[in-house]
Design a protein around this motif. Structure first.
Motif, PDB file in Angstrom:
ATOM      1  N   LEU A   7     107.509  61.251 -56.622  1.00 47.31           N
ATOM      2  CA  LEU A   7     107.186  60.327 -55.529  1.00 47.31           C
ATOM      3  C   LEU A   7     105.869  59.603 -55.821  1.00 47.31           C
ATOM      4  N   LEU A   8     104.872  60.335 -56.304  1.00 48.03           N
ATOM      5  CA  LEU A   8     103.587  59.718 -56.647  1.00 48.03           C
ATOM      6  C   LEU A   8     103.758  58.666 -57.746  1.00 48.03           C
ATOM      7  N   LYS A   9     104.604  58.960 -58.738  1.00 51.14           N
ATOM      8  CA  LYS A   9     104.858  58.005 -59.816  1.00 51.14           C
ATOM      9  C   LYS A   9     105.500  56.738 -59.271  1.00 51.14           C
ATOM     10  N   LYS A  10     106.468  56.906 -58.348  1.00 54.69           N
ATOM     11  CA  LYS A  10     107.146  55.747 -57.751  1.00 54.69           C
ATOM     12  C   LYS A  10     106.161  54.911 -56.935  1.00 54.69           C
ATOM     13  N   LEU A  11     105.245  55.574 -56.229  1.00 55.92           N
ATOM     14  CA  LEU A  11     104.242  54.862 -55.435  1.00 55.92           C
ATOM     15  C   LEU A  11     103.297  54.086 -56.347  1.00 55.92           C
ATOM     16  N   ARG A  12     102.887  54.708 -57.462  1.00 55.82           N
ATOM     17  CA  ARG A  12     102.019  54.038 -58.439  1.00 55.82           C
ATOM     18  C   ARG A  12     102.702  52.784 -58.980  1.00 55.82           C
ATOM     19  N   LYS A  13     103.980  52.940 -59.335  1.00 62.14           N
ATOM     20  CA  LYS A  13     104.750  51.833 -59.911  1.00 62.14           C
ATOM     21  C   LYS A  13     104.869  50.684 -58.901  1.00 62.14           C
ATOM     22  N   ALA A  14     105.181  51.014 -57.649  1.00 65.08           N
ATOM     23  CA  ALA A  14     105.334  49.992 -56.606  1.00 65.08           C
ATOM     24  C   ALA A  14     104.017  49.258 -56.372  1.00 65.08           C
ATOM     25  N   LYS A  15     102.915  50.009 -56.421  1.00 65.59           N
ATOM     26  CA  LYS A  15     101.596  49.402 -56.210  1.00 65.59           C
ATOM     27  C   LYS A  15     101.235  48.479 -57.373  1.00 65.59           C
ATOM     28  N   LYS A  16     101.600  48.897 -58.585  1.00 62.07           N
ATOM     29  CA  LYS A  16     101.284  48.116 -59.778  1.00 62.07           C
ATOM     30  C   LYS A  16     102.088  46.811 -59.811  1.00 62.07           C
ATOM     31  N   GLU A  17     103.349  46.867 -59.362  1.00 59.24           N
ATOM     32  CA  GLU A  17     104.230  45.697 -59.407  1.00 59.24           C
ATOM     33  C   GLU A  17     103.962  44.719 -58.264  1.00 59.24           C
ATOM     34  N   ALA A  18     103.243  45.161 -57.226  1.00 60.40           N
ATOM     35  CA  ALA A  18     102.968  44.289 -56.077  1.00 60.40           C
ATOM     36  C   ALA A  18     101.968  43.205 -56.456  1.00 60.40           C
ATOM     37  N   PRO A  19     102.159  41.989 -55.920  1.00 58.99           N
ATOM     38  CA  PRO A  19     101.171  40.926 -56.182  1.00 58.99           C
ATOM     39  C   PRO A  19      99.824  41.279 -55.531  1.00 58.99           C
ATOM     40  N   MET A  20      98.750  40.685 -56.049  1.00 58.50           N
ATOM     41  CA  MET A  20      97.410  40.975 -55.536  1.00 58.50           C
ATOM     42  C   MET A  20      97.326  40.673 -54.040  1.00 58.50           C
ATOM     43  N   HIS A  21      96.608  41.513 -53.299  1.00 60.57           N
ATOM     44  CA  HIS A  21      96.346  41.366 -51.870  1.00 60.57           C
ATOM     45  C   HIS A  21      97.618  41.341 -51.022  1.00 60.57           C
ATOM     46  N   VAL A  44     103.171  51.857 -49.136  1.00 64.59           N
ATOM     47  CA  VAL A  44     104.067  51.895 -47.985  1.00 64.59           C
ATOM     48  C   VAL A  44     105.183  52.872 -48.320  1.00 64.59           C
ATOM     49  N   VAL A  45     105.376  53.862 -47.438  1.00 60.42           N
ATOM     50  CA  VAL A  45     106.369  54.906 -47.668  1.00 60.42           C
ATOM     51  C   VAL A  45     107.388  54.864 -46.537  1.00 60.42           C
ATOM     52  N   GLY A  46     108.675  54.873 -46.898  1.00 56.77           N
ATOM     53  CA  GLY A  46     109.735  54.987 -45.899  1.00 56.77           C
ATOM     54  C   GLY A  46     110.039  56.457 -45.723  1.00 56.77           C
ATOM     55  N   VAL A  47     109.580  57.037 -44.611  1.00 59.44           N
ATOM     56  CA  VAL A  47     109.744  58.479 -44.377  1.00 59.44           C
ATOM     57  C   VAL A  47     110.995  58.699 -43.534  1.00 59.44           C
ATOM     58  N   TYR A  48     111.903  59.533 -44.015  1.00 56.24           N
ATOM     59  CA  TYR A  48     113.168  59.789 -43.325  1.00 56.24           C
ATOM     60  C   TYR A  48     112.934  60.677 -42.115  1.00 56.24           C
ATOM     61  N   ASN A  49     113.515  60.271 -40.980  1.00 55.73           N
ATOM     62  CA  ASN A  49     113.318  61.073 -39.765  1.00 55.73           C
ATOM     63  C   ASN A  49     114.602  61.769 -39.318  1.00 55.73           C
ATOM     64  N   LYS A  66     101.092  43.899 -49.648  1.00 52.46           N
ATOM     65  CA  LYS A  66     101.576  45.275 -49.526  1.00 52.46           C
ATOM     66  C   LYS A  66     102.642  45.532 -50.590  1.00 52.46           C
ATOM     67  N   PRO A  67     102.615  46.723 -51.178  1.00 52.53           N
ATOM     68  CA  PRO A  67     103.662  47.038 -52.159  1.00 52.53           C
ATOM     69  C   PRO A  67     105.006  47.287 -51.476  1.00 52.53           C
ATOM     70  N   GLU A  68     106.048  47.311 -52.272  1.00 53.02           N
ATOM     71  CA  GLU A  68     107.394  47.603 -51.783  1.00 53.02           C
ATOM     72  C   GLU A  68     107.424  49.025 -51.228  1.00 53.02           C
ATOM     73  N   ALA A  69     108.186  49.230 -50.158  1.00 54.90           N
ATOM     74  CA  ALA A  69     108.290  50.565 -49.555  1.00 54.90           C
ATOM     75  C   ALA A  69     109.078  51.492 -50.478  1.00 54.90           C
ATOM     76  N   VAL A  70     108.613  52.728 -50.603  1.00 52.02           N
ATOM     77  CA  VAL A  70     109.307  53.744 -51.388  1.00 52.02           C
ATOM     78  C   VAL A  70     109.904  54.733 -50.396  1.00 52.02           C
ATOM     79  N   LYS A  71     111.244  54.839 -50.384  1.00 50.39           N
ATOM     80  CA  LYS A  71     111.920  55.727 -49.425  1.00 50.39           C
ATOM     81  C   LYS A  71     111.866  57.167 -49.917  1.00 50.39           C
ATOM     82  N   THR A  72     111.696  58.081 -48.964  1.00 46.53           N
ATOM     83  CA  THR A  72     111.643  59.504 -49.328  1.00 46.53           C
ATOM     84  C   THR A  72     112.089  60.397 -48.184  1.00 46.53           C
ATOM     85  N   HIS A  73     112.615  61.549 -48.544  1.00 43.61           N
ATOM     86  CA  HIS A  73     112.937  62.596 -47.575  1.00 43.61           C
ATOM     87  C   HIS A  73     111.824  63.642 -47.537  1.00 43.61           C
ATOM     88  N   LEU A  74     110.818  63.493 -48.402  1.00 44.26           N
ATOM     89  CA  LEU A  74     109.767  64.506 -48.531  1.00 44.26           C
ATOM     90  C   LEU A  74     108.747  64.381 -47.397  1.00 44.26           C
TER      91      LEU A  74
END
Length: 155
Positions: free
Chosen positions: A66-80, A103-108, A82-90
Protein backbone atom coordinates in the motif's frame (compact mmCIF):
# COMPACT_ATOMS: atom_id res chain seq x y z
CA UNK A 1 -17.27 59.29 25.36
CA UNK A 2 -17.86 59.10 21.58
CA UNK A 3 -14.98 61.48 20.81
CA UNK A 4 -12.42 59.29 22.61
CA UNK A 5 -13.58 56.16 20.76
CA UNK A 6 -13.16 57.98 17.43
CA UNK A 7 -9.58 58.90 18.35
CA UNK A 8 -8.79 55.29 19.35
CA UNK A 9 -10.24 53.88 16.14
CA UNK A 10 -8.19 56.42 14.18
CA UNK A 11 -5.01 55.07 15.79
CA UNK A 12 -5.86 51.52 14.72
CA UNK A 13 -6.35 52.56 11.10
CA UNK A 14 -2.77 53.93 10.92
CA UNK A 15 -1.08 50.66 11.94
CA UNK A 16 -0.92 47.76 9.50
CA UNK A 17 -2.92 44.64 10.41
CA UNK A 18 -0.85 41.88 12.00
CA UNK A 19 0.10 39.06 9.68
CA UNK A 20 -1.37 35.74 10.77
CA UNK A 21 1.30 33.27 11.72
CA UNK A 22 0.26 29.64 11.46
CA UNK A 23 1.29 27.18 14.12
CA UNK A 24 3.82 24.69 12.77
CA UNK A 25 2.60 21.12 13.09
CA UNK A 26 4.43 18.99 15.62
CA UNK A 27 3.95 15.34 16.51
CA UNK A 28 5.15 14.73 20.07
CA UNK A 29 7.42 17.80 19.89
CA UNK A 30 8.99 16.98 16.52
CA UNK A 31 8.23 19.14 13.48
CA UNK A 32 6.93 17.64 10.25
CA UNK A 33 10.17 18.11 8.28
CA UNK A 34 12.12 16.22 10.95
CA UNK A 35 9.44 13.48 11.09
CA UNK A 36 9.81 12.82 7.38
CA UNK A 37 13.59 12.41 7.83
CA UNK A 38 13.28 9.87 10.68
CA UNK A 39 13.84 6.22 9.89
CA UNK A 40 11.21 3.65 10.89
CA UNK A 41 12.94 2.65 14.13
CA UNK A 42 13.14 6.25 15.41
CA UNK A 43 9.60 7.02 14.27
CA UNK A 44 8.13 3.99 16.04
CA UNK A 45 9.59 5.21 19.36
CA UNK A 46 7.27 8.25 19.13
CA UNK A 47 4.09 6.21 18.65
CA UNK A 48 1.79 4.93 21.45
CA UNK A 49 2.39 1.42 22.81
CA UNK A 50 -0.26 -0.37 20.72
CA UNK A 51 1.31 0.90 17.50
CA UNK A 52 4.87 0.25 18.75
CA UNK A 53 3.84 -3.35 19.42
CA UNK A 54 2.36 -3.67 15.95
CA UNK A 55 5.60 -2.50 14.31
CA UNK A 56 7.73 -4.65 16.64
CA UNK A 57 5.83 -7.76 15.57
CA UNK A 58 6.49 -6.87 11.93
CA UNK A 59 4.23 -5.48 9.24
CA UNK A 60 2.96 -7.96 6.64
CA UNK A 61 3.71 -7.40 2.97
CA UNK A 62 0.27 -5.94 2.14
CA UNK A 63 1.02 -2.79 4.20
CA UNK A 64 4.31 -2.12 2.43
CA UNK A 65 2.53 -2.71 -0.90
CA UNK A 66 0.00 0.00 0.00
CA UNK A 67 2.84 2.40 0.85
CA UNK A 68 4.49 1.65 -2.52
CA UNK A 69 1.21 2.35 -4.35
CA UNK A 70 0.82 5.64 -2.45
CA UNK A 71 4.41 6.65 -3.33
CA UNK A 72 3.78 5.83 -7.00
CA UNK A 73 0.50 7.80 -7.09
CA UNK A 74 2.19 10.80 -5.45
CA UNK A 75 5.10 10.66 -7.90
CA UNK A 76 2.82 10.47 -10.97
CA UNK A 77 0.61 13.37 -9.80
CA UNK A 78 1.24 16.78 -11.39
CA UNK A 79 2.82 19.44 -9.16
CA UNK A 80 0.47 21.12 -6.64
CA UNK A 81 -2.36 18.67 -7.36
CA UNK A 82 -3.83 15.84 -5.33
CA UNK A 83 -2.60 12.39 -6.33
CA UNK A 84 -4.92 9.68 -7.62
CA UNK A 85 -6.84 7.85 -4.88
CA UNK A 86 -5.47 4.43 -3.93
CA UNK A 87 -8.27 2.03 -2.89
CA UNK A 88 -7.68 -0.29 0.05
CA UNK A 89 -9.41 -2.63 2.46
CA UNK A 90 -6.59 -2.14 5.00
CA UNK A 91 -8.58 -0.17 7.57
CA UNK A 92 -6.05 -1.06 10.27
CA UNK A 93 -3.16 0.63 8.41
CA UNK A 94 -1.34 3.08 10.67
CA UNK A 95 -0.86 6.51 9.15
CA UNK A 96 2.84 7.38 8.92
CA UNK A 97 4.39 10.74 7.86
CA UNK A 98 5.28 9.36 4.43
CA UNK A 99 1.56 9.11 3.59
CA UNK A 100 0.83 12.82 4.11
CA UNK A 101 -0.75 14.44 1.07
CA UNK A 102 -1.95 11.13 -0.38
CA UNK A 103 -5.58 10.27 -1.05
CA UNK A 104 -6.71 6.84 0.13
CA UNK A 105 -10.03 5.16 -0.68
CA UNK A 106 -10.80 3.33 2.56
CA UNK A 107 -13.40 0.54 2.28
CA UNK A 108 -16.22 0.79 4.80
CA UNK A 109 -17.95 -2.49 3.96
CA UNK A 110 -20.04 -1.03 1.14
CA UNK A 111 -18.03 1.61 -0.70
CA UNK A 112 -14.67 3.37 -0.70
CA UNK A 113 -14.54 6.59 1.31
CA UNK A 114 -11.96 9.07 0.02
CA UNK A 115 -9.62 10.21 2.79
CA UNK A 116 -6.98 12.88 2.23
CA UNK A 117 -4.13 12.23 4.65
CA UNK A 118 -3.14 15.29 6.70
CA UNK A 119 -0.31 15.78 9.19
CA UNK A 120 -2.70 15.68 12.18
CA UNK A 121 -3.61 12.08 11.29
CA UNK A 122 -0.15 10.64 12.03
CA UNK A 123 -0.27 7.71 14.45
CA UNK A 124 -3.96 6.92 13.84
CA UNK A 125 -5.65 4.22 11.78
CA UNK A 126 -7.25 4.69 8.36
CA UNK A 127 -10.48 3.22 9.76
CA UNK A 128 -10.96 6.25 12.01
CA UNK A 129 -11.77 8.36 8.94
CA UNK A 130 -14.15 5.96 7.17
CA UNK A 131 -17.34 5.36 9.17
CA UNK A 132 -18.86 1.89 8.70
CA UNK A 133 -22.43 2.72 9.66
CA UNK A 134 -24.94 5.39 8.79
CA UNK A 135 -25.66 7.46 11.91
CA UNK A 136 -29.25 7.10 13.12
CA UNK A 137 -31.60 9.93 12.25
CA UNK A 138 -34.35 9.64 14.82
CA UNK A 139 -37.81 10.24 13.41
CA UNK A 140 -41.23 9.05 14.42
CA UNK A 141 -41.50 5.71 16.19
CA UNK A 142 -42.72 2.93 13.89
CA UNK A 143 -45.55 0.47 14.35
CA UNK A 144 -44.99 -1.83 17.30
CA UNK A 145 -42.40 0.45 18.89
CA UNK A 146 -44.45 0.82 22.08
CA UNK A 147 -47.64 -0.70 23.52
CA UNK A 148 -49.57 2.54 22.92
CA UNK A 149 -48.54 2.70 19.24
CA UNK A 150 -51.00 -0.14 18.50
CA UNK A 151 -53.81 2.40 18.82
CA UNK A 152 -52.29 4.98 16.44
CA UNK A 153 -54.50 5.07 13.34
CA UNK A 154 -52.72 4.27 10.06
CA UNK A 155 -52.88 7.25 7.71
Amino acid sequence: SPASTRRESGKMADTQPKKRTFRKFQYRGIELDALLDLNQKELVKLFPSRIRRRFARGLPRKYTTLLKKLRKAKKEAPMHEKPEAVKTHLRNMIIVPEMIGSVVGVYNGKSYVGVEIKAEMIGTYLAEYSITYKPVKHGRPGIGATASSKFVPLK
